[in-house]
Enzyme design. Sequence first.
Site, PDB file in Angstrom:
ATOM      1  N   LYS A  92       0.829  -1.219   0.000  1.00 55.24           N
ATOM      2  CA  LYS A  92       0.000   0.000   0.000  1.00 55.24           C
ATOM      3  C   LYS A  92       0.855   1.257   0.000  1.00 55.24           C
ATOM      4  O   LYS A  92       0.648   2.158  -0.798  1.00 55.24           O
ATOM      5  CB  LYS A  92      -0.913  -0.008   1.234  1.00 55.24           C
ATOM      6  CG  LYS A  92      -1.582   1.328   1.514  1.00 55.24           C
ATOM      7  CD  LYS A  92      -2.470   1.289   2.734  1.00 55.24           C
ATOM      8  CE  LYS A  92      -1.786   1.522   4.050  1.00 55.24           C
ATOM      9  NZ  LYS A  92      -1.517   2.939   4.378  1.00 55.24           N
ATOM     10  N   ASN A  93       1.818   1.302   0.927  1.00 56.91           N
ATOM     11  CA  ASN A  93       2.567   2.550   1.102  1.00 56.91           C
ATOM     12  C   ASN A  93       3.615   2.781   0.017  1.00 56.91           C
ATOM     13  O   ASN A  93       4.286   3.820   0.010  1.00 56.91           O
ATOM     14  CB  ASN A  93       3.192   2.610   2.500  1.00 56.91           C
ATOM     15  CG  ASN A  93       2.119   2.818   3.558  1.00 56.91           C
ATOM     16  OD1 ASN A  93       0.970   3.129   3.221  1.00 56.91           O
ATOM     17  ND2 ASN A  93       2.471   2.629   4.819  1.00 56.91           N
TER      18      ASN A  93
ATOM     19  N   CYS B  56      -5.591  12.811  12.898  1.00 53.88           N
ATOM     20  CA  CYS B  56      -6.237  11.522  12.668  1.00 53.88           C
ATOM     21  C   CYS B  56      -6.119  10.699  13.936  1.00 53.88           C
ATOM     22  O   CYS B  56      -5.536  11.146  14.923  1.00 53.88           O
ATOM     23  CB  CYS B  56      -5.632  10.803  11.471  1.00 53.88           C
ATOM     24  SG  CYS B  56      -4.062  10.049  11.801  1.00 53.88           S
TER      25      CYS B  56
ATOM     26  N   ARG C 208      -0.116  14.657  13.324  1.00 50.84           N
ATOM     27  CA  ARG C 208       0.467  14.445  12.002  1.00 50.84           C
ATOM     28  C   ARG C 208       0.502  15.700  11.130  1.00 50.84           C
ATOM     29  O   ARG C 208      -0.150  15.780  10.079  1.00 50.84           O
ATOM     30  CB  ARG C 208      -0.257  13.304  11.281  1.00 50.84           C
ATOM     31  CG  ARG C 208      -0.194  12.009  12.062  1.00 50.84           C
ATOM     32  CD  ARG C 208      -0.856  10.867  11.368  1.00 50.84           C
ATOM     33  NE  ARG C 208      -0.080  10.334  10.267  1.00 50.84           N
ATOM     34  CZ  ARG C 208      -0.506   9.348   9.480  1.00 50.84           C
ATOM     35  NH1 ARG C 208      -1.685   8.817   9.661  1.00 50.84           N
ATOM     36  NH2 ARG C 208       0.249   8.892   8.506  1.00 50.84           N
TER      37      ARG C 208
ATOM     38  N   ASP D 196       4.242   0.742  12.295  1.00 48.29           N
ATOM     39  CA  ASP D 196       3.116   0.035  11.673  1.00 48.29           C
ATOM     40  C   ASP D 196       3.021  -1.427  12.107  1.00 48.29           C
ATOM     41  O   ASP D 196       2.087  -2.128  11.707  1.00 48.29           O
ATOM     42  CB  ASP D 196       3.215   0.113  10.137  1.00 48.29           C
ATOM     43  CG  ASP D 196       2.918   1.503   9.606  1.00 48.29           C
ATOM     44  OD1 ASP D 196       2.379   2.325  10.368  1.00 48.29           O
ATOM     45  OD2 ASP D 196       3.235   1.770   8.435  1.00 48.29           O
TER      46      ASP D 196
ATOM     47  N   ARG E 197      -8.789  -0.588   4.392  1.00 49.09           N
ATOM     48  CA  ARG E 197      -7.887   0.442   3.857  1.00 49.09           C
ATOM     49  C   ARG E 197      -6.541  -0.160   3.493  1.00 49.09           C
ATOM     50  O   ARG E 197      -5.877   0.334   2.587  1.00 49.09           O
ATOM     51  CB  ARG E 197      -7.651   1.536   4.917  1.00 49.09           C
ATOM     52  CG  ARG E 197      -8.851   2.402   5.169  1.00 49.09           C
ATOM     53  CD  ARG E 197      -8.470   3.554   6.047  1.00 49.09           C
ATOM     54  NE  ARG E 197      -7.309   4.242   5.473  1.00 49.09           N
ATOM     55  CZ  ARG E 197      -6.584   5.147   6.096  1.00 49.09           C
ATOM     56  NH1 ARG E 197      -6.896   5.490   7.314  1.00 49.09           N
ATOM     57  NH2 ARG E 197      -5.556   5.709   5.505  1.00 49.09           N
TER      58      ARG E 197
END
Length: 422
Positions: free
Chosen positions: A22-23, A117, A122, A305, A397
Amino acid sequence: MDAIRVRGGNRLKGRIVVGGAKNAALPLLAATLLSDGESRLRNVPRLRDVGTLGALLEVLGRVVTIDKDTVTVGLSSEGSGVEAPYDLVRQMRASVLVLGPLVARFGNAKVSLPGGCAIGARPIDQHLKGLECLGARISVEHGYVLAEANRLVGAEIVFDLPTVTGTENLMMAAALAKGRSTLVNCAREPEVEELGRALNKMGARVSGAGTAVIHVDGSDELLPLDHAVMPDRIEAGTFMAAVGAAGGEIILDGAPLEELEPVVAKFRQAGVEIERHGSDITIGRHGPLKSVDATTAPHPGFPTDMQAQLMAMMCRAEGRAVLTETIFENRFMHVPELQRMGARIEIRHNTALVEGVLGLSGAAVMATDLRASASLVVAGLVAEGDTLVRRVYHLDRGYETIEKKLGGVGADVKRVRAEGNP
Ligand code: EPU
């Protein structure tokens, strides 16, 4: 509203294919804005965040076609837009990745500020400061960042702290700037290195991506991108945590072991066996799980993460684990949910003291962010009875059909309709 129901107690056995990262996919999709031709990305995971960035590219005048794991991005006949609206940016902070490409390519961008968030405030001050160094005029009006420049000019940018998407935004902007840029104190994550490789395929001249100092010699024009996205180290690490918690043995097909080194080292200390056999990586746990301490840090440190998934694993380990979060100030939202399942965790500032318990018990729990949700699924695998993880859109997500992947290795995990409010 969908939920994930996990019935604990099964050991895992079988094979899981690791999907695209994803990233890495998100900055690569943003990088397609740097060229007018048709770009093609392969091995793109089917995730809600990818869909959100696709929708944003469409708002910016691109035609986005998704066919299985291939995403094609071309120019629409209506021409380019330069405004990233709040409605899309608030759904996904990584939308800010279009800022650098837009101002570099069109001399103009209007991108909503993402706001805070669930895991912390952030800010994006480093992105903005970097663009100013390249000559962009930046202002903030009505919740939007406005950026303008005739043409960006290469410069030295020193980040106050390593930021992943900040480094990526500036690499993309510098790729179309006039002259040489030197980016100092860069994030060294493998996804930054991947973006460097992809930009070079587009004709950019980027060196040092993946190290603390990146040089970019700007080009007048870039080619469309054709690239296969690297495998997702965090998805792979999450399945390692699943085996660590539940026991058993699985093969992780395509797990990027080198990029996962900080996680692999920690998991081995905890009693998880991780072996390479050709391109297959075998993950097993047959003996007891031991407590390990970990402190999150920018790559090559232990990734933030993976903190929640390690914590879920530590809930059943022998002894006490001390887990410290240094990247995001509010990334312990999974703790009260794990406590509802019988975990013994005490929080002191940014440290969680996790006392291993003999058993967890299934409960209805609430996902709060992407990795927190994954940790609740991991805990559910070892809990007695049913765990119902609500607000599953967080999981969607960043994990492609996690229930199918875990179900395929013997876990009892199903997507169900949950009654009542999400
Ligand atoms: N920060 C600033 N100013 C900035 C930018 C960052 O103070 O201008 C701070 C942040 O508040 C944070 C630290 O710097 O304390 C590091 O944040 P970073 O900018 O590196 O995070 P990010 O780029 O927004 C990416 C990943 C995250 C991952 C972090 C850290 C993407 C799309 N997102 O976010 O992934 O946690 O790096 O590794 O690459 C996830 O996948 O679940 C996820 C949250």
